[in-house]
Design a protein around this motif. Structure first.
Motif, PDB file in Angstrom:
ATOM      1  N   UNK A 189     -11.646  -0.871  -6.129  1.00 43.74           N
ATOM      2  CA  UNK A 189     -10.470  -1.036  -5.070  1.00 43.74           C
ATOM      3  C   UNK A 189      -9.666  -2.157  -5.221  1.00 43.74           C
ATOM      4  N   UNK A 190     -10.547  -3.213  -5.681  1.00 41.39           N
ATOM      5  CA  UNK A 190      -9.948  -4.616  -5.947  1.00 41.39           C
ATOM      6  C   UNK A 190      -8.679  -4.523  -6.821  1.00 41.39           C
ATOM      7  N   UNK A 191      -9.179  -4.099  -8.157  1.00 33.84           N
ATOM      8  CA  UNK A 191      -8.205  -3.884  -9.105  1.00 33.84           C
ATOM      9  C   UNK A 191      -7.059  -3.202  -8.871  1.00 33.84           C
ATOM     10  N   UNK A 192      -7.212  -2.092  -8.019  1.00 35.46           N
ATOM     11  CA  UNK A 192      -6.027  -1.258  -7.802  1.00 35.46           C
ATOM     12  C   UNK A 192      -5.182  -1.967  -6.815  1.00 35.46           C
ATOM     13  N   UNK A 193      -5.826  -3.004  -6.026  1.00 35.37           N
ATOM     14  CA  UNK A 193      -4.806  -3.943  -5.033  1.00 35.37           C
ATOM     15  C   UNK A 193      -4.271  -5.036  -6.103  1.00 35.37           C
ATOM     16  N   UNK A 194      -4.949  -5.575  -7.174  1.00 30.70           N
ATOM     17  CA  UNK A 194      -4.273  -6.462  -7.991  1.00 30.70           C
ATOM     18  C   UNK A 194      -3.047  -6.012  -8.486  1.00 30.70           C
ATOM     19  N   UNK A 195      -3.122  -4.689  -9.113  1.00 32.70           N
ATOM     20  CA  UNK A 195      -2.244  -3.944  -9.771  1.00 32.70           C
ATOM     21  C   UNK A 195      -1.089  -3.703  -8.525  1.00 32.70           C
ATOM     22  N   UNK A 196      -1.174  -3.311  -7.543  1.00 33.01           N
ATOM     23  CA  UNK A 196      -0.213  -2.839  -6.549  1.00 33.01           C
ATOM     24  C   UNK A 196       0.400  -4.219  -5.820  1.00 33.01           C
ATOM     25  N   UNK A 197      -0.267  -5.491  -6.329  1.00 32.81           N
ATOM     26  CA  UNK A 197       0.194  -6.796  -5.692  1.00 32.81           C
ATOM     27  C   UNK A 197      -0.363  -7.286  -4.366  1.00 32.81           C
ATOM     28  N   UNK A 198      -1.464  -6.547  -4.022  1.00 35.63           N
ATOM     29  CA  UNK A 198      -2.128  -7.099  -2.923  1.00 35.63           C
ATOM     30  C   UNK A 198      -3.282  -8.000  -3.015  1.00 35.63           C
ATOM     31  N   UNK A 199      -2.839  -9.210  -3.547  1.00 33.32           N
ATOM     32  CA  UNK A 199      -3.836 -10.156  -4.124  1.00 33.32           C
ATOM     33  C   UNK A 199      -4.791 -10.515  -2.895  1.00 33.32           C
ATOM     34  N   UNK A 200      -4.400 -10.758  -1.726  1.00 32.19           N
ATOM     35  CA  UNK A 200      -5.350 -11.392  -0.863  1.00 32.19           C
ATOM     36  C   UNK A 200      -6.326 -10.176  -0.467  1.00 32.19           C
ATOM     37  N   UNK A 201      -6.006  -8.873  -0.334  1.00 32.39           N
ATOM     38  CA  UNK A 201      -6.642  -7.572  -0.119  1.00 32.39           C
ATOM     39  C   UNK A 201      -7.727  -7.477  -1.365  1.00 32.39           C
ATOM     40  N   UNK A 202      -7.282  -7.813  -2.619  1.00 32.61           N
ATOM     41  CA  UNK A 202      -8.167  -7.721  -3.613  1.00 32.61           C
ATOM     42  C   UNK A 202      -9.415  -8.676  -3.561  1.00 32.61           C
ATOM     43  N   UNK A 203      -8.896 -10.011  -3.214  1.00 30.83           N
ATOM     44  CA  UNK A 203     -10.024 -10.945  -3.043  1.00 30.83           C
ATOM     45  C   UNK A 203     -10.854 -10.683  -1.997  1.00 30.83           C
ATOM     46  N   UNK A 204     -10.643 -10.340  -0.891  1.00 26.53           N
ATOM     47  CA  UNK A 204     -11.334  -9.884   0.181  1.00 26.53           C
ATOM     48  C   UNK A 204     -12.164  -8.574  -0.264  1.00 26.53           C
ATOM     49  N   UNK A 205     -11.903  -7.933  -0.857  1.00 21.51           N
ATOM     50  CA  UNK A 205     -12.631  -6.746  -1.427  1.00 21.51           C
ATOM     51  C   UNK A 205     -13.713  -7.078  -2.302  1.00 21.51           C
ATOM     52  N   UNK A 206     -13.435  -7.753  -3.272  1.00 20.31           N
ATOM     53  CA  UNK A 206     -14.288  -8.287  -4.354  1.00 20.31           C
ATOM     54  C   UNK A 206     -13.822  -9.831  -4.822  1.00 20.31           C
ATOM     55  N   UNK A 207     -14.460 -10.564  -4.378  1.00 21.32           N
ATOM     56  CA  UNK A 207     -13.904 -11.968  -4.849  1.00 21.32           C
ATOM     57  C   UNK A 207     -14.067 -12.609  -6.210  1.00 21.32           C
TER      58      UNK A 207
END
Length: 91
Positions: A21-39
């Motif tokens: 989920x963090x990787x998908x958020x990085x691809x989508x540009x949701x960088x803070x959400x990605x960090x919160x899911x998997x630091x």
């Protein structure tokens, strides 16, 4: 996405839970959400990029750099896992 076998069998997150989920958020540009899911997502991505570049260019002292990246990643993963478990079990 692939289900976590550890979570399905034992009901407890594993050390890798959240990385997809963090990787998908990085691809989508949701960088803070990605960090919160998997630091560790960003240090893992930097390490992956370094490994890919090292295959092509063979950097000097690459073994030391890879060991340093791996150590940092393991520390981030383990510490964030214990913090997450502390909040889940209210220890």
């Amino acid at each position: 996405m692939l289900p976590c076998l550890n979570k399905q069998l034992f009901g407890i997150d594993c050390l890798g839970c959240g990385i997809q989920r963090a990787f998908i958020n990085v691809i989508k540009g949701n960088f803070i959400a990605a960090f919160n899911l998997y630091p560790a997502i960003y240090t893992l991505l930097i390490m992956a990029i370094f490994l890919l570049l090292n295959f092509k260019y063979q950097f000097k002292n690459s073994k030391k750099i890879i060991i340093t990246f791996a150590t940092i990643n393991v520390l981030i993963i383990v510490v964030s896992y214990f913090i997450k478990m502390k909040f889940i079990f209210n220890l």
